[in-house]
Design a protein around this motif. Structure first.
Motif, PDB file in Angstrom:
ATOM      1  N   ASP A  39       0.790  -1.202  -0.104  1.00  0.00           N
ATOM      2  CA  ASP A  39      -0.147   0.011   0.055  1.00  0.00           C
ATOM      3  C   ASP A  39       0.789   1.313  -0.067  1.00  0.00           C
ATOM      4  O   ASP A  39       0.529   2.177  -0.894  1.00  0.00           O
ATOM      5  N   GLN A  40       1.897   1.270   0.825  1.00  0.00           N
ATOM      6  CA  GLN A  40       2.923   2.451   0.714  1.00  0.00           C
ATOM      7  C   GLN A  40       3.442   2.693  -0.580  1.00  0.00           C
ATOM      8  O   GLN A  40       3.591   3.631  -0.791  1.00  0.00           O
ATOM      9  N   ARG A  60       1.021   4.124  -2.843  1.00  0.00           N
ATOM     10  CA  ARG A  60       0.792   5.449  -2.889  1.00  0.00           C
ATOM     11  C   ARG A  60       1.758   6.457  -3.087  1.00  0.00           C
ATOM     12  O   ARG A  60       1.534   7.625  -3.368  1.00  0.00           O
TER      13      ARG A  60
END
Length: 96
Positions: A12-13, A16
């Motif tokens: 997810d990081q 993003r």
């Protein structure tokens, strides 16, 4: 040196911060080359995995340390495959 194929998926990081993916990859590549790796190819892909790297590593311990180095940044998760050339496979088959 042993050859490996590394399949990466963004966390997810990492997703993003997708606009920095090339920068992150270049930084990791430089660090791993400093540690004795030879990066044969790095490709962003469509499908189940987001990146594929093909690398020659000095040994298994160096490969594991390199994977830990990349993982510690938190941008990707990986699945690693040991790859064998035709010559290496012939040696294996002769041991059967």
């Amino acid at each position: 040196m042993a050859t490996y194929v590394v399949l990466y998926k963004f966390t997810d990081q990492g997703a993003r911060d997708i606009k920095s993916t090339v920068q992150h990859a270049n930084e990791a590549r430089a660090e791993n080359e400093r540690r004795g790796f030879k990066v044969l190819g790095l490709y962003w892909t469509e499908g189940r995995f987001d990146l594929v790297a093909i690398v020659d590593a000095p040994d298994e311990q160096a490969m594991l340390a390199g994977l830990f180095n990349v993982a510690s940044a938190g941008n990707v998760r990986s699945e690693t495959l040991r790859a064998f050339s035709a010559d290496e496979m012939q040696v294996v088959l002769q041991k059967m």
